[in-house]
Design an enzyme around this catalytic site. Sequence first.
Site, PDB file in Angstrom:
ATOM      1  N   SER A 120      66.739  95.525  32.570  1.00 26.76           N
ATOM      2  CA  SER A 120      65.776  96.535  33.022  1.00 26.76           C
ATOM      3  C   SER A 120      66.537  97.756  33.504  1.00 26.76           C
ATOM      4  O   SER A 120      67.684  97.648  33.973  1.00 26.76           O
ATOM      5  CB  SER A 120      64.920  95.987  34.175  1.00 26.76           C
ATOM      6  OG  SER A 120      64.154  97.011  34.776  1.00 26.76           O
ATOM      7  N   TYR A 137      64.030  91.479  42.063  1.00 30.23           N
ATOM      8  CA  TYR A 137      63.958  91.834  40.647  1.00 30.23           C
ATOM      9  C   TYR A 137      65.132  92.729  40.259  1.00 30.23           C
ATOM     10  O   TYR A 137      65.814  92.480  39.256  1.00 30.23           O
ATOM     11  CB  TYR A 137      62.633  92.538  40.357  1.00 30.23           C
ATOM     12  CG  TYR A 137      62.418  92.867  38.897  1.00 30.23           C
ATOM     13  CD1 TYR A 137      61.910  91.908  38.026  1.00 30.23           C
ATOM     14  CD2 TYR A 137      62.717  94.130  38.383  1.00 30.23           C
ATOM     15  CE1 TYR A 137      61.708  92.199  36.687  1.00 30.23           C
ATOM     16  CE2 TYR A 137      62.520  94.429  37.045  1.00 30.23           C
ATOM     17  CZ  TYR A 137      62.015  93.458  36.208  1.00 30.23           C
ATOM     18  OH  TYR A 137      61.823  93.747  34.876  1.00 30.23           O
TER      19      TYR A 137
END
Length: 278
Positions: A167, A180
């Site tokens: 990401s 995350y």
Amino acid sequence: MATKIDVPGVALITGAASGIGRATAIAFAQAGCTKFALLDLNEGGLQETKGLVEQSVSATDISVGTYKCDVSSPESVVSAYTAAKEHFTRVDYSVHCAGIIVFGGPSADFPVEDFDRQNSINYRGLWLCCREAIKIMRSQPFDCEAYPDANISSVRAQRGAIVNISSGLALYAQPNCPAYCGAKAGVLALTRCDALDYVADRIRVNAILPGIIDSPMTNPSPEIRAWLESNPVQHTPMKRFGKPEEIADVAVFLAGNKASLVTGASWAVDGGLLAGYN
């Protein structure tokens, strides 16, 4: 449509029941891949993806196997990868798309159980999948030997290729998601280490850093989608959501022999977000 792939081999895709994983399976089919091992915990979603893959091309020799897999469980991962290997005899491409996101607040307020759950899937789970893919790939012949009709040169030949979905949040921060961001940063470090450790085996390992993608994981509700549209999307130079298909097409390229000199790399596919983040 995705770039045509040189070797119509076996593509194994985790998180294949929806979003980027589903789009990746379809992209590999449209690129000329003919054999698929689709893994996910959502068996209903897997069957839907299987049908979409079969419908996306006119070829009649498509073979799609679906395997229920909980990537947070070592036993489940080993079982699914072993079953796929037994059925297809090899794995040419392994794309790891399974992931979750929980906005649990900053670290001082973040529940330990949410931290552990995200890491068990986004980082540890991805590592478990890489581990099994590498075990299979390093013991199999080069693709130029397995698929002589593909006319792959010895320089570009590989035993397999892995693409990890990380990401953009691996490189820049967003409030209220420390677990995350940390897990996705770990994916980049893992990608680089595996690329170095298995380069002599001719296994390439790369990562994709998606930006803000219009997928079920990113947009679990209309309220969150509206917030994303009004906030982080506006920081993106292209000022729009990315499509799962735009990530999938890059995954196909990175997995294929046309990217034969690319390993240990992290490709941002984010509408310019990393280049112009503000």
